[in-house]
Design a protein around this motif. Structure first.
Motif, mmCIF file in Angstrom:
data_model
loop_
_atom_site.group_PDB
_atom_site.id
_atom_site.type_symbol
_atom_site.label_atom_id
_atom_site.label_comp_id
_atom_site.label_asym_id
_atom_site.label_seq_id
_atom_site.Cartn_x
_atom_site.Cartn_y
_atom_site.Cartn_z
ATOM 1 N N HIS A 109 58.019 69.558 19.828
ATOM 2 C CA HIS A 109 57.874 69.331 18.390
ATOM 3 C C HIS A 109 56.430 69.065 18.019
ATOM 4 O O HIS A 109 55.582 68.810 18.874
ATOM 5 N N GLY A 110 56.169 69.133 16.748
ATOM 6 C CA GLY A 110 54.842 68.835 16.229
ATOM 7 C C GLY A 110 54.720 67.381 15.818
ATOM 8 O O GLY A 110 55.600 66.557 16.075
ATOM 9 N N LYS A 148 64.853 64.643 19.366
ATOM 10 C CA LYS A 148 66.301 64.470 19.322
ATOM 11 C C LYS A 148 66.880 64.060 17.977
ATOM 12 O O LYS A 148 67.977 64.444 17.640
ATOM 13 N N ASP A 149 66.198 63.262 17.192
ATOM 14 C CA ASP A 149 66.757 62.679 15.978
ATOM 15 C C ASP A 149 67.076 63.745 14.935
ATOM 16 O O ASP A 149 66.221 64.522 14.556
ATOM 17 N N LEU A 204 67.235 69.196 18.909
ATOM 18 C CA LEU A 204 68.660 69.412 18.684
ATOM 19 C C LEU A 204 68.891 70.514 17.663
ATOM 20 O O LEU A 204 69.816 71.308 17.803
ATOM 21 N N ASP A 205 68.061 70.579 16.635
ATOM 22 C CA ASP A 205 68.222 71.619 15.620
ATOM 23 C C ASP A 205 68.092 73.012 16.231
ATOM 24 O O ASP A 205 68.919 73.883 15.985
ATOM 25 N N TYR A 206 67.061 73.235 16.996
ATOM 26 C CA TYR A 206 66.822 74.557 17.572
ATOM 27 C C TYR A 206 67.731 74.851 18.757
ATOM 28 O O TYR A 206 68.155 75.987 18.952
ATOM 29 N N TYR A 264 71.973 78.870 28.007
ATOM 30 C CA TYR A 264 70.560 78.554 28.228
ATOM 31 C C TYR A 264 70.447 77.123 28.736
ATOM 32 O O TYR A 264 71.297 76.286 28.457
ATOM 33 N N ASN A 265 69.370 76.861 29.427
ATOM 34 C CA ASN A 265 68.927 75.495 29.707
ATOM 35 C C ASN A 265 67.885 75.197 28.638
ATOM 36 O O ASN A 265 66.804 75.779 28.662
ATOM 37 N N VAL A 266 68.215 74.345 27.697
ATOM 38 C CA VAL A 266 67.288 74.026 26.614
ATOM 39 C C VAL A 266 66.725 72.633 26.858
ATOM 40 O O VAL A 266 67.470 71.662 26.982
ATOM 41 N N PHE A 267 65.413 72.560 26.943
ATOM 42 C CA PHE A 267 64.722 71.283 27.107
ATOM 43 C C PHE A 267 63.910 71.021 25.851
ATOM 44 O O PHE A 267 63.271 71.919 25.317
ATOM 45 N N SER A 268 63.926 69.796 25.392
ATOM 46 C CA SER A 268 63.151 69.392 24.235
ATOM 47 C C SER A 268 62.224 68.259 24.662
ATOM 48 O O SER A 268 62.684 67.223 25.145
ATOM 49 N N VAL A 269 60.938 68.450 24.493
ATOM 50 C CA VAL A 269 59.961 67.419 24.835
ATOM 51 C C VAL A 269 59.943 66.400 23.702
ATOM 52 O O VAL A 269 59.739 66.741 22.547
ATOM 53 N N ASP A 270 60.185 65.147 24.036
ATOM 54 C CA ASP A 270 60.197 64.066 23.049
ATOM 55 C C ASP A 270 59.025 63.138 23.330
ATOM 56 O O ASP A 270 58.962 62.525 24.388
ATOM 57 N N TRP A 271 58.123 63.026 22.386
ATOM 58 C CA TRP A 271 56.951 62.180 22.552
ATOM 59 C C TRP A 271 57.285 60.703 22.480
ATOM 60 O O TRP A 271 56.469 59.861 22.835
ATOM 61 N N GLY A 272 58.451 60.371 21.969
ATOM 62 C CA GLY A 272 58.820 58.966 21.843
ATOM 63 C C GLY A 272 57.848 58.208 20.967
ATOM 64 O O GLY A 272 57.475 58.666 19.893
#
Length: 108
Positions: A39-40, A46-47, A54-56, A66-74
């Motif tokens: 994300h930017g 996730k939120d 989660l949206d994409y 697919y294996n979808v990974f989302s990088v979360d900067w926290g």
């Protein structure tokens, strides 16, 4: 941290660290293509209110396995300190790249 989503459990994500053990405990399937989302500024992985991952992920998982990974900067990103968020893009990118390395080793 990285969040992993799959068709197996599309409404549930696993938190995956940069280790083969963590990947093995997730829903990761080495037979499926890998999608990594990042994300930017001022979003997160996730939120649903300001989320990105989660949206994409939902769209990918609707059309295939697919294996979808989302990088979360926290807490590393915030509305109040854009210069700090911008200054740490390289370390966050290097941490996310670790996921690529781990999946490569895991899939051999």
């Amino acid at each position: 941290r990285k969040l992993s989503l799959s068709q197996k459990e599309p409404d549930h994500f696993n938190i995956v660290e940069c280790t083969e053990d963590s990947l093995a405990l997730s829903n990761f399937n080495p037979e499926h293509p890998i999608i990594i989302l990042a994300h930017g500024w001022n979003s997160n992985g996730k939120d649903e209110a300001r989320g990105f991952g989660l949206d994409y992920a939902e769209f990918y998982l609707r059309v295939g396995e697919y294996n979808v990974f989302s990088v979360d900067w926290g807490d590393l990103e915030s509305w109040t300190n854009y210069p700090h968020a911008a200054s740490i893009t390289r370390p966050v990118g290097e941490y996310a790249a670790c996921l690529g390395k781990v999946t490569f080793v895991f899939c051999r």
